[in-house]
Motif scaffolding. Structure first.
Motif, PDB file in Angstrom:
ATOM      1  N   ASP A 110       0.836  -1.205   0.000  1.00 11.02           N
ATOM      2  CA  ASP A 110       0.000   0.000   0.000  1.00 11.02           C
ATOM      3  C   ASP A 110       0.868   1.251   0.000  1.00 11.02           C
ATOM      4  O   ASP A 110       1.485   1.595   1.009  1.00 11.02           O
ATOM      5  N   ASN A 111       0.923   1.897  -1.170  1.00 12.91           N
ATOM      6  CA  ASN A 111       1.565   3.204  -1.324  1.00 12.91           C
ATOM      7  C   ASN A 111       3.027   3.221  -0.878  1.00 12.91           C
ATOM      8  O   ASN A 111       3.537   4.254  -0.454  1.00 12.91           O
ATOM      9  N   PHE A 112       3.701   2.093  -0.967  1.00 15.17           N
ATOM     10  CA  PHE A 112       5.107   1.976  -0.586  1.00 15.17           C
ATOM     11  C   PHE A 112       5.340   2.446   0.845  1.00 15.17           C
ATOM     12  O   PHE A 112       6.388   2.981   1.180  1.00 15.17           O
ATOM     13  N   ARG A 113       4.321   2.182   1.676  1.00 11.22           N
ATOM     14  CA  ARG A 113       4.429   2.486   3.113  1.00 11.22           C
ATOM     15  C   ARG A 113       4.154   1.257   3.969  1.00 11.22           C
ATOM     16  O   ARG A 113       4.692   1.130   5.068  1.00 11.22           O
ATOM     17  N   THR A 114       3.308   0.361   3.458  1.00 14.63           N
ATOM     18  CA  THR A 114       2.933  -0.824   4.230  1.00 14.63           C
ATOM     19  C   THR A 114       2.864  -2.041   3.307  1.00 14.63           C
ATOM     20  O   THR A 114       2.198  -1.997   2.263  1.00 14.63           O
ATOM     21  N   LEU A 115       3.547  -3.109   3.699  1.00 13.70           N
ATOM     22  CA  LEU A 115       3.494  -4.374   2.974  1.00 13.70           C
ATOM     23  C   LEU A 115       2.866  -5.414   3.893  1.00 13.70           C
ATOM     24  O   LEU A 115       3.349  -5.662   4.998  1.00 13.70           O
ATOM     25  N   THR A 116       1.772  -6.029   3.434  1.00 13.96           N
ATOM     26  CA  THR A 116       1.067  -7.031   4.230  1.00 13.96           C
ATOM     27  C   THR A 116       1.112  -8.369   3.505  1.00 13.96           C
ATOM     28  O   THR A 116       0.868  -8.440   2.288  1.00 13.96           O
ATOM     29  N   GLY A 117       1.442  -9.431   4.257  1.00 16.38           N
ATOM     30  CA  GLY A 117       1.511 -10.762   3.685  1.00 16.38           C
ATOM     31  C   GLY A 117       0.428 -11.666   4.240  1.00 16.38           C
ATOM     32  O   GLY A 117       0.118 -11.612   5.440  1.00 16.38           O
ATOM     33  N   TYR A 118      -0.145 -12.492   3.378  1.00 14.00           N
ATOM     34  CA  TYR A 118      -1.165 -13.458   3.774  1.00 14.00           C
ATOM     35  C   TYR A 118      -0.711 -14.833   3.327  1.00 14.00           C
ATOM     36  O   TYR A 118      -0.464 -15.053   2.138  1.00 14.00           O
ATOM     37  N   GLY A 119      -0.586 -15.756   4.279  1.00 13.74           N
ATOM     38  CA  GLY A 119      -0.189 -17.124   3.964  1.00 13.74           C
ATOM     39  C   GLY A 119       1.305 -17.359   3.971  1.00 13.74           C
ATOM     40  O   GLY A 119       1.759 -18.452   3.628  1.00 13.74           O
ATOM     41  N   PHE A 120       2.099 -16.350   4.358  1.00 14.06           N
ATOM     42  CA  PHE A 120       3.552 -16.507   4.405  1.00 14.06           C
ATOM     43  C   PHE A 120       3.971 -16.865   5.829  1.00 14.06           C
ATOM     44  O   PHE A 120       3.676 -16.135   6.783  1.00 14.06           O
ATOM     45  N   LYS A 121       4.676 -17.947   5.958  1.00 15.04           N
ATOM     46  CA  LYS A 121       5.139 -18.373   7.263  1.00 15.04           C
ATOM     47  C   LYS A 121       6.230 -17.435   7.763  1.00 15.04           C
ATOM     48  O   LYS A 121       7.227 -17.201   7.083  1.00 15.04           O
ATOM     49  N   GLY A 122       6.028 -16.848   8.935  1.00 18.89           N
ATOM     50  CA  GLY A 122       7.038 -15.979   9.529  1.00 18.89           C
ATOM     51  C   GLY A 122       6.977 -14.535   9.056  1.00 18.89           C
ATOM     52  O   GLY A 122       7.815 -13.721   9.447  1.00 18.89           O
ATOM     53  N   PHE A 123       6.029 -14.219   8.192  1.00 20.19           N
ATOM     54  CA  PHE A 123       5.909 -12.815   7.765  1.00 20.19           C
ATOM     55  C   PHE A 123       4.445 -12.421   7.666  1.00 20.19           C
ATOM     56  O   PHE A 123       3.627 -13.146   7.079  1.00 20.19           O
ATOM     57  N   SER A 124       4.116 -11.268   8.241  1.00 25.09           N
ATOM     58  CA  SER A 124       2.754 -10.756   8.136  1.00 25.09           C
ATOM     59  C   SER A 124       2.713  -9.291   7.715  1.00 25.09           C
ATOM     60  O   SER A 124       1.819  -8.880   6.970  1.00 25.09           O
ATOM     61  N   LYS A 125       3.719  -8.490   8.175  1.00 25.12           N
ATOM     62  CA  LYS A 125       3.618  -7.061   7.864  1.00 25.12           C
ATOM     63  C   LYS A 125       4.965  -6.365   7.973  1.00 25.12           C
ATOM     64  O   LYS A 125       5.787  -6.688   8.829  1.00 25.12           O
ATOM     65  N   LEU A 126       5.179  -5.404   7.089  1.00 23.32           N
ATOM     66  CA  LEU A 126       6.340  -4.508   7.124  1.00 23.32           C
ATOM     67  C   LEU A 126       5.823  -3.105   6.848  1.00 23.32           C
ATOM     68  O   LEU A 126       5.156  -2.870   5.839  1.00 23.32           O
ATOM     69  N   SER A 127       6.111  -2.161   7.738  1.00 24.51           N
ATOM     70  CA  SER A 127       5.609  -0.800   7.532  1.00 24.51           C
ATOM     71  C   SER A 127       6.646   0.214   7.987  1.00 24.51           C
ATOM     72  O   SER A 127       7.549  -0.090   8.776  1.00 24.51           O
ATOM     73  N   GLY A 128       6.511   1.421   7.500  1.00 20.44           N
ATOM     74  CA  GLY A 128       7.441   2.498   7.832  1.00 20.44           C
ATOM     75  C   GLY A 128       7.141   3.712   6.970  1.00 20.44           C
ATOM     76  O   GLY A 128       6.040   3.848   6.430  1.00 20.44           O
TER      77      GLY A 128
END
Length: 735
Positions: free
Chosen positions: A638-656
């Protein structure tokens, strides 16, 4: 050379040293002899600059909504940075210039070196002005008189909008220079003229020309006075030339008009008024736009496309000529309006108090032989050349707002920056500590110290300048797009291959930390093994229809010029090249410059993607959204501010904070230039290049094929657009 500029942030008026502009095609290079200070317009700029931030906001309430929408879309930090950059951009002053032609650009055949001309050039020792905004001065007109040409054209245009007949009564509200000029031209046209002015000295000048003056400061009620002078009928027309925040001016103009009269607004005033007044009088309200038809039309001004006289009798340039003829025949006398004549270097005598009582017209004079140079050295320091030294060609908004900051953050050593006019390059050079600015980009190409040429000019020059820089032995970073027509690619590729230099396009989004994380989650270099579906939505927002971006021959259109960013990003994520494409644009008869469209992409590894590029959405909504569907997993950026993952083991979100990869791309590019690790035997290895060269070409070809598909209403294969993979070093994938 020297040029007057206004610092909008601090309110300072400065005389700045800038490089001399170079003559451009269709333009005229002029050495200034005189320029007229437009006290009304320039006073508003100075007052706006001196105002506090709060008062600046109050003066431009329409901008507040834009700022709020940008905060919602891009975040507070990004928005604050954009506002500060906007306030830091200096404004060139002046638009009433007289001088001698130094040179003419290609396509200008009716002016010669040495001709005396009037133009809308700035307060600068040398100006470069489009031919249609330049008029030859008759021998009978002096330089001092000719300096009034542009102001006269503004007045004349307002009168043409009013279209009065001889004998009609016209009221002019505000008898500053613009008002005096308007009143005098009305009188020449055979009208009965009534002027309204509160400054006694200005009223006296009008009275001396046979104009009836009403001074409200003496207790005279202007509406009653006008009605009385017209035996209760009212004025046939009213022209408002005053620049005032008083909200009664427009209402007064309507009330003193006769029924079905016309009011023309030239000055800047509040538009608040009573509907009842308009309803009762059925008054026609018109707003005068500068010098006349053609003003602000890119085709007329920048490309020299004149309007046929049979259909548009009075263009901006023909209004210039008409004013000069009025002067030549002695009908228009302006010399008595000159209040002071001041050398350019003493400009503060005028600008320290633009509201000085009794001041009407101030002239600036210029040295006959100014010190002119296309290069301006700004820092008094020794320069030690080293690998990775940069020269920048182009100093527009993107360069100042994003690119130079990214280069500096990446540790770049920038030696020279070039722009056609010189001012924008000089401002950026001073701001970022760049050694020198120039108006001659050949200085960069011929400088042995410069290794990397950064090109950020308008799109139509990208391919040409890139080829020139490669032939000069420079590495090249060119902003997108690489080219705007297919025929530009073969020579460009040939020059890159012969030079053996890095060619990088400004596809920065693949270098964003969010895109890099997506690539890792999708299998890294093995992402090409399994196909995926990608949907990119770009809420691009609208751009004025007259913008050069929409011109197919200059900007190429937004799909060609901007959607290429997202083709490259998808290519990066899929690890594959585009095989075929189909473009569908909004509207019954969409054109190649339509900017609300959907692009369907088929990739060689079976991936498919859709780019929805829309200009008709809300600015409050996020600008860019990327969705990836792969192996029963989903990624949403989302707008190169928030990355959300669904179904990825060990990863759900990266934001900044928002990060579109500009700095990271510059860091990697500069390291590549300095170390040379990506070059072997004069060949750039696609598997090690920052962006493989064949991918750069494939992305460019994809957009050309997309435009073809719009014309032919079908999927178009990207292969066959004029380039085959055999022409690319290391490109072993079939075309």
């Amino acid at each position: 050379m020297k040029q007057l500029i206004q610092n909008v942030k601090t309110g300072e008026t400065l005389l700045m040293d800038v490089p001399t502009p170079q003559v451009q095609p269709g333009q005229v290079l002029i050495q200034t002899g005189r320029s007229l200070v437009s006290l009304g317009t320039e006073r508003m700029l100075v007052e706006f600059g001196k105002a506090s931030l709060l008062n600046k906001v109050r003066q431009q309430p329409d901008r507040v909504k834009q700022v709020v929408e940008k905060i919602q879309s891009d975040g507070l930090r990004t928005t604050i940075g954009a506002v500060i950059r906007k306030l830091n951009q200096p404004v060139p002053l002046g638009y009433c210039n007289v001088g001698t032609v130094l040179a003419v650009g290609d396509g200008v055949t009716d002016l010669c070196v040495g001709d005396r001309v009037a133009s809308n050039g700035y307060h600068a020792e040398v100006v470069c002005v489009p031919r249609n905004l330049v008029a030859l001065i008759p021998d009978a007109v002096s330089d001092d008189e000719a300096a009034f040409t542009v102001i006269g054209a503004i007045s004349l245009n307002s009168i043409r909008l009013l279209a009065p007949s001889a004998g009609e009564t016209v009221v002019v509200i505000g008898l500053g220079l613009l008002g005096l000029m308007t009143a005098e031209l009305l009188r020449i046209s055979g009208c009965q003229v009534i002027g309204i002015e509160i400054v006694e000295a200005k009223g006296q000048l009008a009275t001396a020309r046979g104009i009836t003056v009403i001074n409200p400061a003496r207790g005279v009620e202007p509406i009653n006075a006008v009605m009385s002078m017209t035996t209760g009928l009212g004025a046939d027309g009213v022209i408002i030339t005053a620049s005032s925040r008083i909200d009664k001016l427009l209402s007064q103009a309507v009330r003193m008009s006769r029924r079905k009269g016309t009011v023309v607004l030239v000055g800047v005033t509040d538009l608040t008024m009573s509907r009842a007044d308009l309803y009762e009088k059925e008054v026609v309200l018109r707003v005068a736009r500068s010098y006349g038809p053609g003003r602000y039309d890119e085709a007329y001004e920048q490309r020299g496309q004149d309007y046929p006289v049979d259909y548009v009798r009075w263009t901006a340039n023909r209004n210039f000529q008409a004013i000069l003829q009025f002067m030549a025949t002695g009908q228009l006398q302006v010399m008595s309006w000159i209040t002071e004549v001041v050398p350019l270097t003493d400009y503060q005598k005028i600008y320290s108090d633009l509201q000085l009582s009794g001041r009407i017209a101030s002239l600036l004079t210029y040295p006959e032989q100014a010190a002119l140079t296309p290069v301006l050295r700004l820092l008094e320091q020794a320069y030690e050349p080293r690998s990775g030294t940069i020269g920048i060609i182009g100093a527009g908004n993107f360069t100042g707002a994003i690119l130079v900051s990214a280069l500096k953050a990446a540790g770049a050593e920038i030696k020279t920056i070039a722009s056609a006019g010189g001012l924008s390059a000089t401002v950026l050079a001073r701001k970022f500590g760049i050694t020198q600015s120039t108006t001659d980009y050949q200085q960069i190409l011929n400088d042995p110290d410069i290794d990397l040429c950064v090109i950020t000019t308008r799109h139509d020059s990208h391919a040409r300048l890139t080829s020139e820089a490669l032939k000069a032995g420079k590495h090249v970073f060119v902003e997108k797009p690489l080219a705007i027509y297919p025929h530009e690619l073969p020579a460009l590729i040939e020059h890159q291959q012969q030079a053996g230099r890095i060619l990088m396009v400004g596809f920065n989004r693949r270098f964003s930390p969010y895109a890099q994380k997506m690539k890792t989650l999708l299998g890294g270099e093995r992402s090409a093994d399994l196909p995926m579906n990608i949907v990119v939505t770009v809420n691009a927002g609208s751009i004025l229809a007259a913008s050069w971006v929409h011109d197919r021959d200059v900007g190429g259109g937004r799909i060609l010029g901007e959607a290429c960013h997202f083709v490259d990003l998808i290519t990066f994520l899929t690890g594959s090249r585009v095989m075929s494409v189909c473009l569908n644009a909004m509207g019954r008869q969409p054109t190649e410059t339509s900017d609300s469209a959907s692009i369907l992409l088929r990739y060689e590894n079976g991936s498919t993607a859709t780019i929805n590029y829309f200009s008709n959405g809300s600015k409050a909504y996020a600008k860019e959204r990327v969705e990836v569907y792969w192996q029963e997993r989903t990624l949403v950026l989302d707008n190169f501010r928030t990355l959300t993952g669904y179904g990825f083991k060990g990863f759900s979100k990266l934001s900044g904070r928002q990060d579109k990869g500009h700095v990271e791309q510059m860091k990697r590019l500069i390291n590549q230039v300095r170390t040379g690790q990506e070059q072997t035997n004069r060949q750039i290895k696609p598997e090690k290049s920052l962006i493989p060269f064949d991918e750069l070409i494939n992305t460019t070809q994809t957009l050309f094929a997309a435009l073809q598909s719009l014309r032919e209403r079908r999927f178009v294969a990207v292969a066959g657009m004029g380039i085959t993979s055999q022409k690319l070093n290391g490109a072993d994938r079939p075309a």
